[in-house]
Design a protein around this motif. Structure first.
Motif, PDB file in Angstrom:
ATOM      1  N   ALA A  47       8.054  -7.585  -3.260  1.00 55.51           N
ATOM      2  CA  ALA A  47       6.865  -6.739  -3.164  1.00 55.51           C
ATOM      3  C   ALA A  47       5.645  -7.581  -2.794  1.00 55.51           C
ATOM      4  O   ALA A  47       5.647  -8.812  -2.898  1.00 55.51           O
ATOM      5  N   ASP A  71       6.588   0.121   8.327  1.00 56.62           N
ATOM      6  CA  ASP A  71       7.308  -1.060   7.857  1.00 56.62           C
ATOM      7  C   ASP A  71       8.533  -0.733   7.007  1.00 56.62           C
ATOM      8  O   ASP A  71       9.172  -1.626   6.468  1.00 56.62           O
ATOM      9  N   CYS A  87       8.461   0.725   4.141  1.00 56.82           N
ATOM     10  CA  CYS A  87       8.105   0.563   2.736  1.00 56.82           C
ATOM     11  C   CYS A  87       7.320   1.768   2.225  1.00 56.82           C
ATOM     12  O   CYS A  87       6.800   2.575   2.993  1.00 56.82           O
ATOM     13  N   ASP A  96       4.122   2.477  -0.802  1.00 58.37           N
ATOM     14  CA  ASP A  96       3.086   1.772  -1.547  1.00 58.37           C
ATOM     15  C   ASP A  96       2.559   2.627  -2.695  1.00 58.37           C
ATOM     16  O   ASP A  96       2.363   3.843  -2.531  1.00 58.37           O
ATOM     17  N   PRO A 130       6.779   6.305   3.505  1.00 62.59           N
ATOM     18  CA  PRO A 130       7.133   5.499   4.674  1.00 62.59           C
ATOM     19  C   PRO A 130       6.625   6.149   5.955  1.00 62.59           C
ATOM     20  O   PRO A 130       6.741   7.357   6.136  1.00 62.59           O
ATOM     21  N   ARG A 152       2.811  -2.932  -2.282  1.00 64.36           N
ATOM     22  CA  ARG A 152       3.791  -2.548  -1.264  1.00 64.36           C
ATOM     23  C   ARG A 152       5.172  -2.895  -1.799  1.00 64.36           C
ATOM     24  O   ARG A 152       5.517  -4.062  -1.987  1.00 64.36           O
ATOM     25  N   PRO A 154       9.282  -3.286  -1.995  1.00 60.55           N
ATOM     26  CA  PRO A 154      10.274  -3.754  -1.021  1.00 60.55           C
ATOM     27  C   PRO A 154      10.936  -2.561  -0.326  1.00 60.55           C
ATOM     28  O   PRO A 154      11.077  -1.481  -0.921  1.00 60.55           O
ATOM     29  N   PRO A 155      11.345  -2.725   0.923  1.00 57.30           N
ATOM     30  CA  PRO A 155      12.022  -1.622   1.615  1.00 57.30           C
ATOM     31  C   PRO A 155      13.198  -1.096   0.806  1.00 57.30           C
ATOM     32  O   PRO A 155      14.051  -1.864   0.356  1.00 57.30           O
ATOM     33  N   GLY A 193      11.144   1.963  -3.119  1.00 62.97           N
ATOM     34  CA  GLY A 193      10.168   2.992  -3.448  1.00 62.97           C
ATOM     35  C   GLY A 193      10.743   4.212  -4.149  1.00 62.97           C
ATOM     36  O   GLY A 193      10.172   4.677  -5.154  1.00 62.97           O
ATOM     37  N   PHE A 242      14.661   4.881   2.905  1.00 68.63           N
ATOM     38  CA  PHE A 242      13.590   4.419   3.782  1.00 68.63           C
ATOM     39  C   PHE A 242      12.758   5.541   4.400  1.00 68.63           C
ATOM     40  O   PHE A 242      11.702   5.283   4.969  1.00 68.63           O
TER      41      PHE A 242
END
Length: 228
Positions: A12, A31, A33, A35, A49, A68, A70-71, A74, A171
């Motif tokens: 993150a 990206d 991700c 947030d 995303p 943010r 990590p991919p 979330g 994602f």
């Protein structure tokens, strides 16, 4: 006035923005991700995303603190599949209990290092969910390395349809879109480090510089030169 640094939550990033009187609109690139964001004006929200760049603006003096994730992490933190938040900015109070969100907003506002509060909450919720989906990291790594969709699915022991469903949930979009976004970000990182655009395009898997330019305009909304 943008700053970012690595979070104590693996993968993150904590970031802050303070709007100045002479600041123009910002451009946030996709990206893969999600947030968690606190705004001094509007409170807590979740940024889903993005499939295209988001243009941001706000009054002078407004301050943002964000985490943010990590991919793919979330959904476990927020509690919703990523595709339900795709291209959206949603008040956190619409997703979590209002009292919990109000208390969290006050803690963030009063803490000398507000990013720490967001990290703590995200870490706890991720642990309660059993951690990030183990599919996310190897899929991102494979696609970022240029693996095709069928190869990425096979490496994970999935069919392409299964991979698409899992990717939507993690994602916000399918693996093809995720691969496009990751490839663009790799090319931009090379270009910003001083690599000529044609070489950055070739090293990132584009057919040529024109192909890179088309993808940048499609995903970022502006020409490559302007973005750089």
């Amino acid at each position: 006035m943008y700053r970012e640094w690595s979070s104590g939550l693996a993968g993150a990033v904590v970031w802050t923005v303070t709007r100045t009187a002479d600041a123009g609109p910002g451009r946030v690139l996709p990206d893969g991700c999600m947030d968690l964001i606190w705004s001094s004006r509007t409170g807590l929200l979740v940024a889903g995303p993005d499939t295209v760049a988001q243009v941001t603006a706000g009054p002078a003096g407004e301050r943002y603190v964000g985490l943010r994730l990590p991919p793919g992490a979330g959904p476990a933190v927020v509690g919703l599949p990523a595709h339900e938040l795709r291209d959206l900015r949603v008040p956190l109070g619409a997703l979590w209990p209002v009292g919990e969100v109000a208390e969290l907003a006050e803690r963030v506002a009063l803490h000398p290092r507000p990013g720490r509060v967001l990290e703590s909450v995200a870490t706890a919720r991720l642990a309660a969910a059993g951690g990030p989906d183990p599919l996310a990291a190897p899929l991102v790594a494979g696609l970022a390395a240029g693996r095709d969709i069928a190869g990425a699915a096979g490496a994970l022991g999935l069919g392409t349809r299964q991979l698409h469903r899992r990717s939507l949930a993690l994602f916000g979009y399918g693996p093809k879109t995720l691969a496009r976004i990751l490839r663009m970000r790799r090319a931009l990182a090379l270009a910003r480090a001083g690599t000529p655009a044609a070489e950055a395009a070739a090293r990132s898997g584009y057919a040529d510089q024109a192909h890179l330019s088309r993808e940048v305009r499609s995903l970022a909304g502006v020409p490559l030169g302007q973005l750089l």
